[in-house]
Design a protein around this motif. Structure first.
Motif, PDB file in Angstrom:
ATOM      1  N   PHE A  15       0.830  -1.205   0.000  1.00 45.71           N
ATOM      2  CA  PHE A  15       0.000   0.000   0.000  1.00 45.71           C
ATOM      3  C   PHE A  15       0.867   1.259   0.000  1.00 45.71           C
ATOM      4  N   SER A  16       2.143   1.113  -0.373  1.00 48.55           N
ATOM      5  CA  SER A  16       3.052   2.222  -0.078  1.00 48.55           C
ATOM      6  C   SER A  16       2.887   3.437  -0.981  1.00 48.55           C
ATOM      7  N   THR A  17       2.197   3.316  -2.120  1.00 48.26           N
ATOM      8  CA  THR A  17       1.921   4.537  -2.881  1.00 48.26           C
ATOM      9  C   THR A  17       0.409   4.750  -3.067  1.00 48.26           C
ATOM     10  N   TYR A  18      -0.389   4.155  -2.181  1.00 48.07           N
ATOM     11  CA  TYR A  18      -1.813   4.468  -2.174  1.00 48.07           C
ATOM     12  C   TYR A  18      -1.972   5.946  -1.818  1.00 48.07           C
ATOM     13  N   THR A  19      -2.643   6.699  -2.687  1.00 48.46           N
ATOM     14  CA  THR A  19      -2.964   8.085  -2.320  1.00 48.46           C
ATOM     15  C   THR A  19      -4.452   8.122  -1.990  1.00 48.46           C
ATOM     16  N   MET A  20      -4.927   9.262  -1.528  1.00 53.79           N
ATOM     17  CA  MET A  20      -6.353   9.404  -1.213  1.00 53.79           C
ATOM     18  C   MET A  20      -7.207   8.977  -2.404  1.00 53.79           C
ATOM     19  N   THR A  21      -6.912   9.570  -3.553  1.00 60.78           N
ATOM     20  CA  THR A  21      -7.713   9.283  -4.736  1.00 60.78           C
ATOM     21  C   THR A  21      -7.637   7.802  -5.090  1.00 60.78           C
ATOM     22  N   PHE A  22      -6.438   7.243  -5.055  1.00 63.08           N
ATOM     23  CA  PHE A  22      -6.278   5.838  -5.432  1.00 63.08           C
ATOM     24  C   PHE A  22      -7.001   4.926  -4.444  1.00 63.08           C
ATOM     25  N   TYR A  23      -6.928   5.287  -3.174  1.00 64.45           N
ATOM     26  CA  TYR A  23      -7.602   4.495  -2.141  1.00 64.45           C
ATOM     27  C   TYR A  23      -9.110   4.487  -2.367  1.00 64.45           C
ATOM     28  N   ILE A  24      -9.677   5.674  -2.586  1.00 61.50           N
ATOM     29  CA  ILE A  24     -11.128   5.765  -2.778  1.00 61.50           C
ATOM     30  C   ILE A  24     -11.543   4.994  -4.036  1.00 61.50           C
ATOM     31  N   TYR A  25     -10.724   5.140  -5.067  1.00 60.31           N
ATOM     32  CA  TYR A  25     -11.015   4.449  -6.328  1.00 60.31           C
ATOM     33  C   TYR A  25     -11.046   2.933  -6.133  1.00 60.31           C
ATOM     34  N   THR A  26     -10.047   2.384  -5.456  1.00 56.59           N
ATOM     35  CA  THR A  26     -10.016   0.931  -5.274  1.00 56.59           C
ATOM     36  C   THR A  26     -11.127   0.475  -4.321  1.00 56.59           C
ATOM     37  N   GLN A  27     -11.359   1.253  -3.260  1.00 54.53           N
ATOM     38  CA  GLN A  27     -12.455   0.918  -2.360  1.00 54.53           C
ATOM     39  C   GLN A  27     -13.768   0.797  -3.123  1.00 54.53           C
ATOM     40  N   GLY A  28     -14.021   1.793  -3.974  1.00 56.43           N
ATOM     41  CA  GLY A  28     -15.311   1.860  -4.652  1.00 56.43           C
ATOM     42  C   GLY A  28     -15.413   0.947  -5.850  1.00 56.43           C
ATOM     43  N   LEU A  29     -14.392   0.973  -6.725  1.00 51.69           N
ATOM     44  CA  LEU A  29     -14.553   0.313  -8.007  1.00 51.69           C
ATOM     45  C   LEU A  29     -13.772  -0.982  -8.166  1.00 51.69           C
ATOM     46  N   ARG A  30     -13.029  -1.377  -7.133  1.00 50.40           N
ATOM     47  CA  ARG A  30     -12.399  -2.701  -7.168  1.00 50.40           C
ATOM     48  C   ARG A  30     -13.019  -3.592  -6.104  1.00 50.40           C
ATOM     49  N   ASN A  31     -13.156  -3.032  -4.882  1.00 45.04           N
ATOM     50  CA  ASN A  31     -13.738  -3.818  -3.785  1.00 45.04           C
ATOM     51  C   ASN A  31     -15.247  -3.615  -3.663  1.00 45.04           C
ATOM     52  N   PHE A  32     -15.759  -2.621  -4.362  1.00 42.99           N
ATOM     53  CA  PHE A  32     -17.194  -2.307  -4.367  1.00 42.99           C
ATOM     54  C   PHE A  32     -17.771  -2.059  -2.982  1.00 42.99           C
ATOM     55  N   ASN A  33     -16.964  -1.455  -2.090  1.00 43.36           N
ATOM     56  CA  ASN A  33     -17.481  -1.004  -0.799  1.00 43.36           C
ATOM     57  C   ASN A  33     -18.006   0.411  -0.969  1.00 43.36           C
TER      58      ASN A  33
END
Lengths: 284, 282
Positions: A236-254
Motif C-alpha cells: 500500500f506504499s503509494t496508495y494516495t487518497m484518490t487511489f484508495y477511494i477508487y479501489t475501495q469503490g470500483l475494485r472492492n465495491f465497498n
C-alpha cells in the motif's frame, strides 16, 4: 430573456444530471451500509459509522500520509524548477521559443502513458535511469520495489509532467512585469538579485500562490499516473487518497466506505477551492 | 563598440546553456527511449545494460496492435468519445456562456456561477464516480461509449462555459447594438454577429476539449472496462497483467501520445491558453 434561458438550459441540465445528482447520491451513500459483494441494494442507514470506520482505518490513514508526502514533494519541486526555468527561458528569440515548446511536451502526454513510460525507465535492472546512474558510478535504488523509493518515483513523475505548467504560468507573469520598473531599479544600482527579491517576487507572489494551490489540488486528485506507474504498490506504499477511494469503490465495491472517505477528502478540497476563489478575487 | 563580456557573465551564460540543455534532455530522452522501445526486438528488452540503440528495427509490436481487433476498437472508441464530447460540449457550452454573459446577472450571482465552475473543476471527482457508475447501471449504459461521453460532458461543459464566458464578457456590446436596431433576434445576433468574431476562441475551446477527452482515464475506467474500452484504459491495463508485455505496452503508449504531441505542436497557442486558463483568469 426566454432565448437566453433556452441557451443556458441544455448545459445546465447536463451539469446538474452528471455532477450534482451524483454528488447528492454520493452523500446519501456515505451514510449507508452497502457493499456490492454482499448485497445488490443498500443495506440501510448507519449514520456516521462509515466515517468513523474510515478515519480509523490503517490503509486510509496511510493514503493520507502518502498523499501529503507525494503532493508536498512534487509541488515544491515543480514551483522551484518551474520558476527557475521560466527565468532561464525568457525572451522571444527562436531558440528560446523552441526550448519552451520542447519543455512543455510532458504536459500534453496522457498521464496514464506517462506512467507506463516511467515504469519502463525506472525498472531496477534494465531501466535507463539506473543505467545512466551506473555510468556516473551510482548504484541506482530499486525505484518501484522499495516503499520509500516508490514514493520518490511518483514525485519524480509528477514533477516531470507538471513543472511545465508552472513554467508557462510563471513565464507569462514574468513577461507582464513592466520593463521600466526593472530599468529604474538597475539605474538606482540594485543588483539583479535585489531586483528579483524586492520588485519581481512581490509582484509574482499572488499568481505563484494561485499556481501552487492549483497544482496541489490537481496532484491530490490525480489517479491515472499512479495507476500505471505503481498501481499503489508495492503493498500500500503509494496508495494516495484518490487511489484508495477508487479501489475501495470500483475494485472492492465497498460503496458506503468509499463514499464516506471521499467526503472526508472533499471537505479538505473544498477549503482549498475556496482559497483559490479568494486568491482570484482579491485585489493585491 | 562591443564590450567584452566579463568572466562572470561568460560563466553565467555557460551555466545557463548547460541547464537548459539538461532540461531539454530530461524531456527528450524519456520520449525517445519510449519510441525506441516500441521498435525493439523482444529479446532486447530486459538486457543488462539496457539496449539503447537496438541492433535491429522491428515493427512487430505495432503489427501486433493492428492485427488485434481489440486495439483497433479501442482506437475507434477513443475517437468516437472525443468527437462526441467535443461536439456536444462546444455547442451547449458556447450557447450557455453567451446566455450567461448577456443575462445581466448581478455580481453576486455571477460570483456564485464562477465558484460553481471552479468547484466542478477541482472537487475530488472520484466522489461522483461511484454514483455515476450506479446511475449508468440503472440506465443500462454500462460499458458503452455513451456512458463515457456523458460522464466527460459533466467536466468539459462547465469548463468550456467558463472559458467562453470570459470571452463574451470582454466583447464590447456596441458590436451587437447595430443588429439590435435592425430588429435582429437574440439567435440572429448570436449566430451572425457574435459567433464569427469569437470563432478563434471557440476553436481553442474545441481543441482543449478534444485533448482532455482523449487523455481522460478516471471516468472511462469506471464505466467501460471491456467492450467500450478506450486507449487510456488499454495503456493502463498492461500494468496489472501478468508479466508485462513491454513491446506492445510501449507501442500502445506511442499510439496514444503521438497524436497529442503533433496536436500540441500545431495548436500550441490554443492548448496553452486553455491549460493555463484557470490560473491566469478567473
Amino acid at each position: 430573456m426566454p432565448w437566453l434561458i433556452a441557451f443556458v438550459l441544455p448545459a445546465f441540465v447536463i451539469v446538474v444530471a452528471v455532477q450534482f445528482y451524483p454528488l447528492a447520491y454520493s452523500a446519501l451513500l456515505s451514510v449507508q451500509e452497502w457493499s456490492l459483494t454482499k448485497s445488490q441494494a443498500p443495506e440501510g442507514f448507519v449514520g456516521l459509522e462509515n466515517f468513523v470506520k474510515e478515519l480509523g482505518d490503517e490503509t486510509f490513514r496511510r493514503s493520507v500520509r502518502n498523499s501529503v508526502w507525494i503532493t508536498g514533494g512534487a509541488v515544491v519541486l515543480e514551483m522551484l524548477l518551474g520558476v527557475c526555468l521560466a527565468y532561464l527561458t525568457m525572451g522571444s528569440s527562436w531558440r528560446m521559443r523552441a526550448v519552451r515548446t520542447l519543455l512543455i511536451l510532458p504536459m500534453v502526454i496522457a498521464p496514464v502513458a506517462a506512467g507506463t513510460l516511467w515504469r519502463i525507465l525506472l525498472n531496477y535492472r534494465a531501466g535507463l535511469v539506473n543505467h545512466l546512474l551506473g555510468l556516473i558510478g551510482v548504484q541506482g535504488p530499486e525505484w518501484l520495489a522499495s516503499p520509500d523509493w516508490a514514493i520518490v518515483s511518483v514525485i519524480l513523475l509528477d514533477t516531470w509532467q507538471w513543472t511545465p505548467f508552472v513554467l508557462l504560468v510563471a513565464g507569462a507573469a514574468i513577461a507582464s512585469i513592466p520593463g521600466d520598473l526593472l530599468e529604474v531599479a538597475a539605474i538606482d544600482g540594485a543588483s539583479r538579485w535585489k531586483t528579483f527579491a524586492y520588485i519581481e517576487l512581490p509582484l509574482l507572489t499572488p499568481l505563484l500562490l494561485l499556481t501552487l494551490v492549483f497544482r496541489m489540488l490537481e496532484s491530490l486528485l490525480s489517479l491515472d499516473s499512479i495507476y500505471s506507474l505503481t498501481f499503489g504498490g508495492p503493498g500500500f506504499s503509494t496508495y494516495t487518497m484518490t487511489f484508495y477511494i477508487y479501489t475501495q469503490g470500483l475494485r472492492n465495491f465497498n460503496f458506503g466506505a468509499a463514499a464516506a472517505s471521499s467526503w472526508i477528502f472533499m471537505a479538505f478540497a473544498s477549503v482549498s477551492i475556496a482559497l483559490v476563489f479568494w486568491f482570484q478575487r482579491k485585489d493585491w | 563598440m562591443r564590450r567584452r563580456k566579463s568572466l562572470r557573465q561568460r560563466l553565467f551564460s555557460v551555466i545557463h546553456a548547460f541547464v537548459l540543455a539538461l532540461a531539454c534532455l530530461v524531456v527528450i530522452v524519456p520520449l525517445g527511449y519510449l519510441i525506441i522501445n516500441s521498435i525493439k526486438l523482444p529479446r532486447e528488452f530486459l538486457t543488462i545494460p539496457p539496449t539503447i540503440l537496438p541492433t535491429e528495427v522491428t515493427f512487430e509490436h505495432y503489427q501486433e496492435l493492428i492485427d488485434d481487433k481489440k486495439t483497433v476498437r479501442y482506437f475507434q472508441n477513443s475517437l468516437t468519445v472525443a468527437v462526441w464530447t467535443t461536439g456536444v460540449t462546444i455547442l451547449t457550452g458556447t450557447l450557455a456562456a453567451y446566455g450567461l454573459a448577456r443575462a445581466r446577472l448581478s455580481a453576486k450571482i455571477l460570483a456564485l456561477v464562477t465558484f460553481t465552475f471552479l468547484f466542478i473543476r477541482f472537487y475530488p471527482r472520484v466522489t461522483t464516480v461511484i454514483p455515476f457508475f450506479l446511475v449508468m447501471r440503472q440506465f443500462d449504459l454500462l460499458d458503452t461509449v455513451w456512458a463515457i461521453v456523458i460522464g466527460q460532458l459533466g467536466i468539459t461543459i462547465p469548463f468550456v462555459t467558463w472559458l467562453m464566458l470570459v470571452v463574451f464578457q470582454d466583447l464590447p456590446s456596441e458590436i451587437e447594438e447595430a443588429a439590435v436596431v435592425d430588429g435582429a433576434s437574440v439567435w440572429q445576433r448570436f449566430s451572425r454577429v457574435v459567433l464569427p468574431i469569437v470563432m478563434p476562441s471557440v476553436s481553442a475551446a474545441a481543441i482543449l476539449t478534444a485533448f482532455l477527452s482523449w487523455n481522460e482515464f478516471l471516468i472511462a475506467s469506471s464505466v467501460a472496462r471491456r467492450k467500450a474500452s478506450v486507449l487510456s484504459i488499454a495503456v493502463a491495463s498492461f500494468v496489472s497483467d501478468k508479466g508485462i508485455q513491454w513491446g506492445p505496452m510501449a507501442a500502445m503508449s506511442v499510439v496514444m501520445i503521438v497524436p497529442m504531441i503533433v496536436f500540441a505542436l500545431f495548436a500550441q497557442k490554443y492548448l496553452i491558453r486553455g491549460i493555463t486558463f484557470g490560473a491566469v483568469k478567473g
